[in-house]
Write a protein that holds these residues in place. Structure first.
Motif, PDB file in Angstrom:
ATOM      1  N   TRP A 136      14.273   1.316 -16.239  1.00 50.23           N
ATOM      2  CA  TRP A 136      13.254   0.267 -16.090  1.00 50.23           C
ATOM      3  C   TRP A 136      12.885  -0.400 -17.411  1.00 50.23           C
ATOM      4  O   TRP A 136      12.931  -1.638 -17.499  1.00 50.23           O
ATOM      5  CB  TRP A 136      12.030   0.832 -15.378  1.00 50.23           C
ATOM      6  CG  TRP A 136      12.319   1.158 -13.951  1.00 50.23           C
ATOM      7  CD1 TRP A 136      12.495   2.402 -13.390  1.00 50.23           C
ATOM      8  CD2 TRP A 136      12.511   0.223 -12.881  1.00 50.23           C
ATOM      9  NE1 TRP A 136      12.781   2.302 -12.053  1.00 50.23           N
ATOM     10  CE2 TRP A 136      12.801   0.966 -11.709  1.00 50.23           C
ATOM     11  CE3 TRP A 136      12.469  -1.163 -12.794  1.00 50.23           C
ATOM     12  CZ2 TRP A 136      13.030   0.368 -10.474  1.00 50.23           C
ATOM     13  CZ3 TRP A 136      12.703  -1.773 -11.577  1.00 50.23           C
ATOM     14  CH2 TRP A 136      12.978  -1.016 -10.433  1.00 50.23           C
ATOM     15  N   VAL A 144      12.154  -5.678  -7.942  1.00 50.99           N
ATOM     16  CA  VAL A 144      11.154  -4.621  -7.815  1.00 50.99           C
ATOM     17  C   VAL A 144      11.142  -4.165  -6.361  1.00 50.99           C
ATOM     18  O   VAL A 144      10.898  -4.968  -5.460  1.00 50.99           O
ATOM     19  CB  VAL A 144       9.749  -5.108  -8.234  1.00 50.99           C
ATOM     20  CG1 VAL A 144       8.726  -3.996  -8.056  1.00 50.99           C
ATOM     21  CG2 VAL A 144       9.769  -5.599  -9.675  1.00 50.99           C
ATOM     22  N   ASP A 152       3.731   1.034  -3.817  1.00 49.68           N
ATOM     23  CA  ASP A 152       4.164   2.424  -3.720  1.00 49.68           C
ATOM     24  C   ASP A 152       3.820   3.171  -5.016  1.00 49.68           C
ATOM     25  O   ASP A 152       4.024   2.654  -6.119  1.00 49.68           O
ATOM     26  CB  ASP A 152       5.673   2.507  -3.490  1.00 49.68           C
ATOM     27  CG  ASP A 152       6.081   1.955  -2.139  1.00 49.68           C
ATOM     28  OD1 ASP A 152       5.425   2.303  -1.140  1.00 49.68           O
ATOM     29  OD2 ASP A 152       7.052   1.171  -2.084  1.00 49.68           O
ATOM     30  N   VAL A 161       4.135   5.904  -8.075  1.00 47.86           N
ATOM     31  CA  VAL A 161       5.180   6.596  -8.838  1.00 47.86           C
ATOM     32  C   VAL A 161       4.495   7.580  -9.781  1.00 47.86           C
ATOM     33  O   VAL A 161       3.356   7.373 -10.206  1.00 47.86           O
ATOM     34  CB  VAL A 161       6.066   5.617  -9.638  1.00 47.86           C
ATOM     35  CG1 VAL A 161       6.904   4.760  -8.707  1.00 47.86           C
ATOM     36  CG2 VAL A 161       5.226   4.732 -10.552  1.00 47.86           C
ATOM     37  N   SER A 220       0.927   2.475  -9.515  1.00 46.81           N
ATOM     38  CA  SER A 220       1.761   1.795  -8.528  1.00 46.81           C
ATOM     39  C   SER A 220       3.033   1.276  -9.192  1.00 46.81           C
ATOM     40  O   SER A 220       3.133   1.185 -10.421  1.00 46.81           O
ATOM     41  CB  SER A 220       0.987   0.620  -7.914  1.00 46.81           C
ATOM     42  OG  SER A 220       0.818  -0.413  -8.878  1.00 46.81           O
ATOM     43  N   THR A 221       3.998   0.915  -8.352  1.00 48.28           N
ATOM     44  CA  THR A 221       5.234   0.336  -8.881  1.00 48.28           C
ATOM     45  C   THR A 221       4.945  -0.935  -9.672  1.00 48.28           C
ATOM     46  O   THR A 221       5.523  -1.170 -10.741  1.00 48.28           O
ATOM     47  CB  THR A 221       6.212   0.027  -7.742  1.00 48.28           C
ATOM     48  OG1 THR A 221       6.291   1.138  -6.867  1.00 48.28           O
ATOM     49  CG2 THR A 221       7.590  -0.283  -8.281  1.00 48.28           C
ATOM     50  N   TRP A 279      11.512   5.566  -8.023  1.00 48.60           N
ATOM     51  CA  TRP A 279      10.764   5.024  -6.882  1.00 48.60           C
ATOM     52  C   TRP A 279      11.313   5.496  -5.543  1.00 48.60           C
ATOM     53  O   TRP A 279      12.529   5.569  -5.340  1.00 48.60           O
ATOM     54  CB  TRP A 279      10.825   3.496  -6.922  1.00 48.60           C
ATOM     55  CG  TRP A 279      10.379   2.822  -5.648  1.00 48.60           C
ATOM     56  CD1 TRP A 279       9.110   2.487  -5.282  1.00 48.60           C
ATOM     57  CD2 TRP A 279      11.217   2.388  -4.572  1.00 48.60           C
ATOM     58  NE1 TRP A 279       9.101   1.884  -4.043  1.00 48.60           N
ATOM     59  CE2 TRP A 279      10.386   1.812  -3.583  1.00 48.60           C
ATOM     60  CE3 TRP A 279      12.597   2.449  -4.337  1.00 48.60           C
ATOM     61  CZ2 TRP A 279      10.886   1.284  -2.399  1.00 48.60           C
ATOM     62  CZ3 TRP A 279      13.089   1.929  -3.142  1.00 48.60           C
ATOM     63  CH2 TRP A 279      12.235   1.352  -2.197  1.00 48.60           C
TER      64      TRP A 279
END
Length: 382
Positions: free
Chosen positions: A217, A229, A235, A237, A271-272, A311
């Protein structure tokens, strides 16, 4: 998709941290205070990912450190005296440990129960405290949010766990890794009794991470352009800097803390979206994030956790791996350096690797595959 108020607060903190990173990196590291009582610490392994961080921190705290490993990896330049013993746990060669005593043993690399059994036969009664690095993969149900240390563990279904080898593990890692780690935990308690600490990390990241799972990433975002993404950005992580894990292990040893702990971070819901924007706050440069639904990615044969590492969608069988409870570890003193520091230090380390190593990213998808998926999604979405 709009970013939540909480994420905006976190992103602002990441951006602020990024602005001071160059000065922070140039400043001398803060002095590590000496421990109240020096310990004799035996580290099984010690030259891999987290081991060197354990060694450096233990030496700074005033402890005496002994390493036991095969000697197959070059040792770093230690900031102090380190005793080196050699042997091979695969063949049962632990002769170098016989007749010795230590206050603490930290077992880093074990995935096979017979390694713990053999170590116990040599060390039981000769070490006061045994700390074992396990994994959140020991849990039977990786889909459940809020997994805590009392959740049911994966069961070994083979004929004889003690007969499993590295070869048999590699041949069926998906089915054996978690159950064998769980059996190794049980063997640790059998061999060493109540003076056992089990630490279960999730994704370990930061400098020295040779898996490239999280590295994908920062490297990709630093390259700029349109970045895929996964999901809607909400979601969760989780990950832990290898330095935070290694240093906490030493503090657990100093405190004589026993029990079982999930070593995951950070100490808030990440979050993502917050992850990718937090990384961008460090890397800078023009970038555009495009959310692509998990259902579409599944249709395209994308491997969650591999092609798009770290993820998993919340509805996935491993969706709980981004929502593991770390409350018990936080109460036992686990702490985390800023996310921006981890990203900046990881990139600095990675960019210092040989060019041929940087060209062979070990996780994530190639740029061509990402571009193909983005084109397909834009065509679908209109």
């Amino acid at each position: 998709m709009s970013t939540s108020r909480r994420d905006l607060f976190r992103l602002g903190a990441f951006a602020a941290a990024a602005t001071v990173l160059p000065a922070f990196a140039a400043a001398p590291a803060p002095a590590v205070p000496r421990a109240a009582r020096p310990l004799r610490i035996l580290i099984l392994g010690g030259t891999g990912f987290t081991g060197p961080f354990q060694v450096a921190y233990a030496l700074a705290r005033g402890h005496r450190v002994t390493l036991f490993n095969r000697g197959s990896r070059p040792s770093p330049e230690w900031p102090g005296e380190v005793e080196q013993l050699h042997g091979d746990r695969n063949t049962g060669d632990l002769a170098a440990l016989e007749g010795r005593e230590w206050d603490v043993c930290i077992d880093n690399p074990t995935t096979l129960p017979f390694w713990v059994r053999d170590a116990g036969r040599v060390l039981a009664g000769r070490v006061g405290h045994y700390l074992f690095i396990s994994t959140i993969s020991v849990y039977a149900d990786g889909s459940r949010p809020g997994i805590d240390e009392d959740a049911p563990l994966a069961q070994y279904r083979g004929a004889d766990a003690m007969a499993e080898t590295q070869e048999s593990l590699r041949a069926d890692v998906g089915n054996l890794y978690g159950p064998l780690k769980a059996r190794s935990e049980a063997e640790a308690r059998h061999q060493f009794g109540e003076r056992v600490t089990i630490v279960r990390p999730g994704y370990i990241v930061g400098p020295r991470d040779e898996t490239d799972r999280f590295t994908y990433w920062p490297k990709r975002i630093a390259e700029g352009g349109e970045v895929l993404v996964p999901g809607d950005g909400r979601d969760p992580v989780q990950m832990i800097d290898g330095r935070d894990l290694g240093e906490w292990m030493i503090r657990l040893a100093e405190a004589g803390t026993t029990g079982t702990f999930n070593a995951v971070g950070p100490d808030y819901r990440l979050s993502t979206d917050a992850m990718v924007h937090g990384i961008h706050a460090v890397t800078g440069g023009p970038v555009r994030f495009t959310h692509v639904p998990a259902a579409f990615l599944a249709e395209q044969g994308v491997r969650f956790g591999a092609d798009l590492p770290v993820w998993f969608p919340q509805e996935h069988e491993f969706g709980g791996y981004g929502q593991v409870s770390n409350a018990r570890a936080l109460a036992a003193g686990l702490s985390f350096r800023p996310f921006a520091t981890t990203v900046a230090d990881l990139l600095a380390w990675y960019r210092g690797l040989p060019s041929e190593r940087q060209a062979e990213l070990r996780a994530g998808m190639p740029r061509e595959r990402e571009a193909e998926l983005l084109r397909a999604w834009h065509a679908r979405a209109g």
